[in-house]
Design an enzyme around this catalytic site. Structure first.
Site, mmCIF file in Angstrom:
data_model
loop_
_atom_site.group_PDB
_atom_site.id
_atom_site.type_symbol
_atom_site.label_atom_id
_atom_site.label_comp_id
_atom_site.label_asym_id
_atom_site.label_seq_id
_atom_site.Cartn_x
_atom_site.Cartn_y
_atom_site.Cartn_z
ATOM 1 N N CYS A 273 1.766 5.001 0.486
ATOM 2 C CA CYS A 273 3.199 4.858 0.751
ATOM 3 C C CYS A 273 3.380 4.406 2.181
ATOM 4 O O CYS A 273 2.637 4.840 3.052
ATOM 5 C CB CYS A 273 3.906 6.203 0.626
ATOM 6 N N GLY A 286 7.170 -2.196 10.843
ATOM 7 C CA GLY A 286 6.597 -2.166 9.494
ATOM 8 C C GLY A 286 5.270 -2.921 9.475
ATOM 9 O O GLY A 286 4.278 -2.451 8.924
ATOM 10 N N GLU A 307 -1.384 0.372 -2.675
ATOM 11 C CA GLU A 307 -1.153 0.815 -4.043
ATOM 12 C C GLU A 307 0.137 0.222 -4.564
ATOM 13 O O GLU A 307 1.111 0.097 -3.831
ATOM 14 C CB GLU A 307 -1.042 2.350 -4.052
#
Ligand code: ZN
Length: 414
Positions: A273, A286, A307
């Site tokens: 995450c 980011g 993921e």
């Protein structure tokens, strides 16, 4: 169908709704209905829009001339969609559960059931929709007041407050500023727990073991769920490491964002995450989090991939990061030992950037840089791509400096 009054509207109806503070109408679905006095408020999800725009609207903002109703499917099948706040389970080495997972698709049900005591108009669909409705009005984190985007399973009594007050260092939540003040007089943390493994200028990274700092990590998950959609939190955080990025000033190390990573990943995932907190978004943080995740993979001598699924914002950051990292290699290749231009096969790019070869191919294809020439696939750069890349890189002010990393990879399988 034609609908004269809003009184007949139920959860699941679709109709045109006026987007807040605008004159634009958009098709939306009613997710929840709340009775306030003799008025009703409708929580709507705008179609083709991210759920962070979902909101409560009043009757005046609904176009009642063309209301579409759900076909009546009377099902009572158990929904798989739930957000659990459980004590972390001990997990087998190979049987990890993601601490934050995509929600299962739920079936639609429409059986009605009244709950007058709550002042709510409920049906089973609405009950299931509970986790689709934003439940926290506002949070205060350090010097920022932030409006949440999504549901997060904070305790119900806290969600009734106008604002939840968080300690910005240990992320403990309080119901009032007074409570927070009392906590701050006792809280000694001025940075996240765990080890500081990177520092350059004001940017630091802390590595936190989900097994060791359980309370912090659970608070971090609660906070991040406010800004991450379609996630199922089960708080089984033991198999994960958390990398929290901070910005330092005289008051301490302030959380900017984080990413989590499985200690052991069979599929070479290097990130589970990722989140940049809203006050820090659109400033390049980011990409810095993503760049750091690849720096760790490089240290491990591996390539990695995030993921799936990624959030919409996560995917945008990744696409842009991959493009820049790959073009950087193609445009400015490090010369080979004899000063010649080294070959740039997919595997070379993958090895240098630590980006999984599948993601390299995906990026090259989406940039339309792969051409078929004389029986071979070749990478073809054009002038526009190079110019766009150079101007994009000029805007990227903060970068990860690998010489500032103090970290030795650990073999968690042992
Ligand atoms: Zn604290």
């Amino acid at each position: 169908m034609n609908c004269e009054s809003a009184a007949s509207l139920t959860v699941g109806c679709r109709l045109q709704v006026r987007i807040r503070q605008s004159n634009d109408w958009q098709m939306a679905e009613i997710v929840s209905i709340r009775k306030m006095g003799d008025k009703r408020k409708f929580y709507v999800h705008y179609e083709d829009c991210n759920k962070r725009l979902d909101e409560w609207v009043t009757e005046e903002n609904l176009n009642l001339r063309d209301v579409q109703r759900l076909p009546c499917v009377d099902q009572t099948s158990e929904s798989q969609e739930k957000i659990m706040l459980t004590t972390p389970k001990k997990c087998g080495r190979r049987k990890h559960r993601k601490h934050v997972k995509k929600e299962e698709n739920s079936s639609k049900t429409t059986s009605n059931e009244c709950d007058p005591q709550e002042g709510m108009i409920t049906n089973s669909r609405q009950k299931k929709n509970e986790t689709l409705v934003k439940n926290v009005e506002m949070i205060e984190l350090g010097r920022y007041r932030i409006k949440p985007w999504y549901f997060s399973p904070y305790p119900k009594e806290l969600c009734q407050m106008d604002c939840i007050y968080l300690c910005e260092f240990c992320l403990k939540y309080c119901k009032s500023r007074f409570c927070l003040g009392r906590h701050l007089s006792k809280c000694t943390l001025k940075h996240p727990p765990g080890n500081e493994i990177y520092r350059k200028d004001t940017i630091s990274f802390f590595e936190i073991d989900g097994r060791k700092d359980k309370v912090y990590v659970q608070n971090l998950c609660l906070l991040s769920k406010l800004f991450l959609d379609h996630k199922l939190i089960d708080f089984a955080v033991d198999p994960f490491l958390f990398y929290v990025m901070t910005e330092f000033d005289s008051r301490g190390f302030h959380i900017v964002g984080y990413f989590s990573k499985e200690k052991i990943s069979d599929q070479d995932y290097n990130l589970a995450c990722v989140l940049t907190l809203p006050p820090y978004q659109r400033k390049g943080y980011g990409k810095l989090l993503i760049e750091f995740s690849y720096e760790l993979s490089r240290c491990e001598g591996k390539t990695g991939s995030p993921e799936k699924p990624l959030s919409d914002l996560g995917l945008l950051s990744y696409r842009s990061y991959w493009t820049q990292a790959i073009l950087e290699i193609l445009i400015n290749p490090n010369p080979g030992p004899n000063g010649d231009r080294p070959s740039t096969a997919i595997n070379d790019i993958s090895e240098i950037t630590a980006i999984h070869s599948g993601d390299v191919i995906y990026t090259l294809k989406s940039l339309n840089l792969v051409k078929y020439f004389k029986g071979k696939h070749i990478i073809c750069l054009n002038h526009d791509t190079i110019e766009q890349h150079r101007s994009a890189m000029k805007k990227r002010k903060i970068r990860i400096d690998s010489s500032c990393l103090r970290w030795t990879p650990k073999d968690w399988a042992k």
